[in-house]
Design a protein around this motif. Structure first.
Motif, PDB file in Angstrom:
ATOM      1  N   ALA A  53      55.688  27.624 -27.346  1.00  0.00           N
ATOM      2  CA  ALA A  53      56.360  28.050 -28.567  1.00  0.00           C
ATOM      3  C   ALA A  53      55.594  29.210 -29.200  1.00  0.00           C
ATOM      4  CB  ALA A  53      56.458  26.887 -29.551  1.00  0.00           C
ATOM      5  N   THR A  54      56.285  29.951 -30.043  1.00  0.00           N
ATOM      6  CA  THR A  54      55.621  31.034 -30.767  1.00  0.00           C
ATOM      7  C   THR A  54      54.437  30.495 -31.554  1.00  0.00           C
ATOM      8  OG1 THR A  54      57.748  32.144 -31.020  1.00  0.00           O
ATOM      9  CG2 THR A  54      55.953  32.885 -32.439  1.00  0.00           C
ATOM     10  N   GLY A  55      53.289  31.139 -31.418  1.00  0.00           N
ATOM     11  CA  GLY A  55      52.132  30.761 -32.224  1.00  0.00           C
ATOM     12  C   GLY A  55      52.398  31.083 -33.678  1.00  0.00           C
ATOM     13  N   ARG A  56      52.360  30.056 -34.497  1.00  0.00           N
ATOM     14  CA  ARG A  56      52.743  30.272 -35.900  1.00  0.00           C
ATOM     15  C   ARG A  56      51.841  29.548 -36.877  1.00  0.00           C
ATOM     16  NH1 ARG A  56      58.622  27.840 -35.210  1.00  0.00           N
ATOM     17  NH2 ARG A  56      58.253  28.746 -33.159  1.00  0.00           N
ATOM     18  N   ARG A  57      50.694  29.055 -36.420  1.00  0.00           N
ATOM     19  CA  ARG A  57      49.807  28.363 -37.345  1.00  0.00           C
ATOM     20  C   ARG A  57      48.348  28.562 -36.930  1.00  0.00           C
ATOM     21  NH1 ARG A  57      51.824  24.181 -34.021  1.00  0.00           N
ATOM     22  NH2 ARG A  57      50.151  23.051 -32.957  1.00  0.00           N
ATOM     23  N   THR A  58      47.483  28.475 -37.922  1.00  0.00           N
ATOM     24  CA  THR A  58      46.043  28.453 -37.718  1.00  0.00           C
ATOM     25  C   THR A  58      45.517  27.130 -38.252  1.00  0.00           C
ATOM     26  OG1 THR A  58      45.661  29.540 -39.839  1.00  0.00           O
ATOM     27  CG2 THR A  58      45.825  30.957 -37.918  1.00  0.00           C
ATOM     28  N   PRO A  59      44.421  26.605 -37.701  1.00  0.00           N
ATOM     29  CA  PRO A  59      43.912  25.314 -38.167  1.00  0.00           C
ATOM     30  C   PRO A  59      43.542  25.350 -39.648  1.00  0.00           C
ATOM     31  CG  PRO A  59      42.909  25.940 -36.072  1.00  0.00           C
ATOM     32  CD  PRO A  59      43.651  27.138 -36.563  1.00  0.00           C
ATOM     33  N   ALA A  60      44.000  24.339 -40.366  1.00  0.00           N
ATOM     34  CA  ALA A  60      43.594  24.101 -41.763  1.00  0.00           C
ATOM     35  C   ALA A  60      43.919  25.252 -42.703  1.00  0.00           C
ATOM     36  CB  ALA A  60      42.089  23.790 -41.831  1.00  0.00           C
ATOM     37  N   ASP A  61      44.957  26.037 -42.396  1.00  0.00           N
ATOM     38  CA  ASP A  61      45.337  27.152 -43.272  1.00  0.00           C
ATOM     39  C   ASP A  61      46.838  27.387 -43.099  1.00  0.00           C
ATOM     40  OD1 ASP A  61      45.770  29.454 -44.688  1.00  0.00           O
ATOM     41  OD2 ASP A  61      44.137  30.586 -43.758  1.00  0.00           O
ATOM     42  N   ASP A 100      53.242  17.278 -19.252  1.00  0.00           N
ATOM     43  CA  ASP A 100      52.308  17.158 -20.375  1.00  0.00           C
ATOM     44  C   ASP A 100      52.716  18.111 -21.480  1.00  0.00           C
ATOM     45  OD1 ASP A 100      50.139  16.265 -21.818  1.00  0.00           O
ATOM     46  OD2 ASP A 100      48.635  17.398 -20.691  1.00  0.00           O
ATOM     47  N   THR A 101      52.349  17.772 -22.697  1.00  0.00           N
ATOM     48  CA  THR A 101      52.439  18.668 -23.844  1.00  0.00           C
ATOM     49  C   THR A 101      51.041  18.794 -24.436  1.00  0.00           C
ATOM     50  OG1 THR A 101      52.990  16.842 -25.342  1.00  0.00           O
ATOM     51  CG2 THR A 101      54.824  18.037 -24.350  1.00  0.00           C
ATOM     52  N   PHE A 102      50.690  19.980 -24.903  1.00  0.00           N
ATOM     53  CA  PHE A 102      49.320  20.229 -25.330  1.00  0.00           C
ATOM     54  C   PHE A 102      49.284  21.499 -26.162  1.00  0.00           C
ATOM     55  CE2 PHE A 102      50.281  21.745 -21.125  1.00  0.00           C
ATOM     56  CZ  PHE A 102      49.859  23.061 -21.119  1.00  0.00           C
ATOM     57  N   VAL A 103      48.154  21.786 -26.747  1.00  0.00           N
ATOM     58  CA  VAL A 103      47.955  22.972 -27.577  1.00  0.00           C
ATOM     59  C   VAL A 103      46.896  23.858 -26.932  1.00  0.00           C
ATOM     60  CG1 VAL A 103      47.179  23.847 -29.823  1.00  0.00           C
ATOM     61  CG2 VAL A 103      48.621  21.799 -29.702  1.00  0.00           C
ATOM     62  N   VAL A 104      47.184  25.148 -26.842  1.00  0.00           N
ATOM     63  CA  VAL A 104      46.209  26.145 -26.423  1.00  0.00           C
ATOM     64  C   VAL A 104      45.947  27.053 -27.621  1.00  0.00           C
ATOM     65  CG1 VAL A 104      45.705  28.082 -24.890  1.00  0.00           C
ATOM     66  CG2 VAL A 104      46.934  26.084 -24.005  1.00  0.00           C
ATOM     67  N   THR A 105      44.691  27.286 -27.920  1.00  0.00           N
ATOM     68  CA  THR A 105      44.310  28.105 -29.069  1.00  0.00           C
ATOM     69  C   THR A 105      43.739  29.435 -28.593  1.00  0.00           C
ATOM     70  OG1 THR A 105      43.816  26.133 -30.383  1.00  0.00           O
ATOM     71  CG2 THR A 105      42.890  28.209 -31.153  1.00  0.00           C
ATOM     72  N   LEU A 106      44.264  30.529 -29.127  1.00  0.00           N
ATOM     73  CA  LEU A 106      43.784  31.869 -28.826  1.00  0.00           C
ATOM     74  C   LEU A 106      43.378  32.555 -30.126  1.00  0.00           C
ATOM     75  CD1 LEU A 106      46.584  33.147 -26.409  1.00  0.00           C
ATOM     76  CD2 LEU A 106      44.374  32.173 -25.752  1.00  0.00           C
ATOM     77  N   THR A 107      42.282  33.281 -30.093  1.00  0.00           N
ATOM     78  CA  THR A 107      41.880  34.084 -31.246  1.00  0.00           C
ATOM     79  C   THR A 107      42.564  35.445 -31.166  1.00  0.00           C
ATOM     80  OG1 THR A 107      39.752  32.952 -31.426  1.00  0.00           O
ATOM     81  CG2 THR A 107      39.936  35.124 -32.463  1.00  0.00           C
ATOM     82  N   MET A 108      43.258  35.815 -32.262  1.00  0.00           N
ATOM     83  CA  MET A 108      44.019  37.062 -32.269  1.00  0.00           C
ATOM     84  C   MET A 108      43.741  37.841 -33.542  1.00  0.00           C
ATOM     85  SD  MET A 108      47.714  35.670 -30.791  1.00  0.00           S
ATOM     86  CE  MET A 108      48.299  37.289 -30.267  1.00  0.00           C
ATOM     87  N   ALA A 155      48.987  41.529 -41.921  1.00  0.00           N
ATOM     88  CA  ALA A 155      47.638  42.093 -42.034  1.00  0.00           C
ATOM     89  C   ALA A 155      46.767  41.312 -43.018  1.00  0.00           C
ATOM     90  CB  ALA A 155      47.706  43.567 -42.404  1.00  0.00           C
ATOM     91  N   PRO A 156      47.276  40.949 -44.222  1.00  0.00           N
ATOM     92  CA  PRO A 156      46.416  40.171 -45.122  1.00  0.00           C
ATOM     93  C   PRO A 156      46.113  38.765 -44.601  1.00  0.00           C
ATOM     94  CG  PRO A 156      48.242  41.193 -46.314  1.00  0.00           C
ATOM     95  CD  PRO A 156      48.554  41.307 -44.864  1.00  0.00           C
ATOM     96  N   VAL A 157      47.069  38.169 -43.902  1.00  0.00           N
ATOM     97  CA  VAL A 157      46.883  36.807 -43.387  1.00  0.00           C
ATOM     98  C   VAL A 157      45.838  36.782 -42.279  1.00  0.00           C
ATOM     99  CG1 VAL A 157      48.043  34.885 -42.227  1.00  0.00           C
ATOM    100  CG2 VAL A 157      49.248  36.194 -43.992  1.00  0.00           C
ATOM    101  N   LEU A 158      45.852  37.848 -41.457  1.00  0.00           N
ATOM    102  CA  LEU A 158      44.912  37.942 -40.339  1.00  0.00           C
ATOM    103  C   LEU A 158      43.953  39.107 -40.575  1.00  0.00           C
ATOM    104  CD1 LEU A 158      47.485  37.345 -37.452  1.00  0.00           C
ATOM    105  CD2 LEU A 158      45.862  35.692 -38.394  1.00  0.00           C
ATOM    106  N   ALA A 159      43.378  39.156 -41.768  1.00  0.00           N
ATOM    107  CA  ALA A 159      42.444  40.230 -42.108  1.00  0.00           C
ATOM    108  C   ALA A 159      41.229  40.218 -41.190  1.00  0.00           C
ATOM    109  CB  ALA A 159      41.995  40.096 -43.567  1.00  0.00           C
ATOM    110  N   ALA A 160      40.882  39.051 -40.693  1.00  0.00           N
ATOM    111  CA  ALA A 160      39.860  38.890 -39.666  1.00  0.00           C
ATOM    112  C   ALA A 160      40.504  38.126 -38.516  1.00  0.00           C
ATOM    113  CB  ALA A 160      38.655  38.123 -40.209  1.00  0.00           C
ATOM    114  N   PRO A 161      39.982  38.277 -37.306  1.00  0.00           N
ATOM    115  CA  PRO A 161      40.553  37.524 -36.180  1.00  0.00           C
ATOM    116  C   PRO A 161      40.567  36.023 -36.486  1.00  0.00           C
ATOM    117  CG  PRO A 161      39.019  39.178 -35.381  1.00  0.00           C
ATOM    118  CD  PRO A 161      38.875  39.162 -36.878  1.00  0.00           C
ATOM    119  N   ARG A 162      41.680  35.389 -36.160  1.00  0.00           N
ATOM    120  CA  ARG A 162      41.852  33.975 -36.460  1.00  0.00           C
ATOM    121  C   ARG A 162      42.329  33.220 -35.222  1.00  0.00           C
ATOM    122  NH1 ARG A 162      42.802  32.741 -41.801  1.00  0.00           N
ATOM    123  NH2 ARG A 162      42.434  30.602 -41.077  1.00  0.00           N
ATOM    124  N   PRO A 163      42.001  31.925 -35.125  1.00  0.00           N
ATOM    125  CA  PRO A 163      42.538  31.114 -34.026  1.00  0.00           C
ATOM    126  C   PRO A 163      44.007  30.787 -34.279  1.00  0.00           C
ATOM    127  CG  PRO A 163      41.185  29.765 -35.485  1.00  0.00           C
ATOM    128  CD  PRO A 163      41.058  31.174 -35.980  1.00  0.00           C
TER     129      PRO A 163
END
Length: 265
Positions: free
Chosen positions: A142-150, A190-198, A235-243
């Motif tokens: 699925a489209t990546g649409r969330r970061t942990p705890a934010d 299986d279903t699972f989560v893969v995390t990428l820093t972008m 840009a403001p949401v991902l002002a720094a690279p985020r998982p």
């Protein structure tokens, strides 16, 4: 029937985006599949990547393939894949008319491709070209649409999806349960989560390859205007690279016996 003839993903801009901006998720997903199957190398398998796009999914299948071919109905995608991945063969073809002899294929890989074809028709074609022990490997993310705890990214993505909804006319949901209901013999899954820093730039370039943007352009929106909105919003949401978290799944399946399911009646 074929729900789409390649036009949805065809064109140079989309092919460039798929070649350069899609998140590198195919390799970790195929790694999980190989572990589930106990594969340790190519094993002489004849593997066909159905809906290969610009070739990222084909490249991810290379370590597990002897002979490898990617097919896609979008000519621009196939041209880009053939240019970038010289260790595989590529051709323009539909998943509903696979250009292979009966029993000639060991593995059909379909990465996010089965949402756009009639599953009963694809199952019949898979049964035709697969060897007696052949399998279908279907997977998607699925489209990546969330970061942990934010929640900020989820909120921004919801605004994006509301402005440019994903086209649904030529698409249907696919997951292991849907495949089983369509008559496939579903095995390991299986279903699972893969995390990428972008970065913000990577994320926006990725969004611009999504069908939301294709649909917006089809409705008359300007591609550059969509890109500017995305850059300003993310840009403001991902002002720094985020998982970024991506929900993924895979299923290994046999095509079942011809005529054994009500969907074919």
């Amino acid at each position: 029937m074929d729900l789409f003839d390649g036009a949805l993903f065809d064109g140079e801009a989309m092919a460039d985006g798929y070649a350069a901006a899609r998140p590198p998720l195919h390799v970790p997903i195929m790694g999980r599949v190989a572990t589930a199957l106990g594969w340790s190398g190519p094993g002489g398998r004849t593997v066909v990547d159905v809906g290969c796009g610009a070739g990222a999914s084909t490249a991810a299948a290379r370590p597990w393939s002897g002979r490898l071919t990617g097919i896609d109905p979008a000519a621009a995608m196939v041209a880009r894949a053939a240019h970038r991945h010289r260790d595989a063969g590529f051709c323009v073809a539909s998943g509903l008319a696979l250009p292979f002899r009966p029993g000639a294929v060991d593995v059909l890989v379909a990465a996010g491709a089965l949402n756009f074809v009639d599953l009963a028709a694809f199952r019949a074609e898979a049964a035709r070209v697969l060897a007696p022990t052949g399998i279908v490997i279907a997977y998607d993310f699925a489209t990546g649409r969330r970061t942990p705890a934010d929640p900020a990214l989820a909120v921004a993505y919801a605004e994006f999806a509301a402005r440019w909804p994903r086209p649904v006319a030529n698409r249907h949901a696919v997951d292991p349960g849907v495949l089983a209901a369509a008559g496939f013999d579903v095995g390991p899954h299986d279903t699972f989560v893969v995390t990428l820093t972008m970065t913000a730039d990577e994320y926006v370039r990725y969004l611009m390859t999504e069908t939301n943007v294709i649909g917006g352009i089809a409705r008359g929106d300007d591609r550059d205007d969509i890109g500017r909105w995305c850059r300003d919003r993310f840009a403001p949401v991902l002002a720094a690279p985020r998982p970024i978290e991506f929900d993924c799944w895979f299923a290994v399946a046999g095509p079942g016996r011809s005529g054994d399911h009500a969907s074919e009646q």
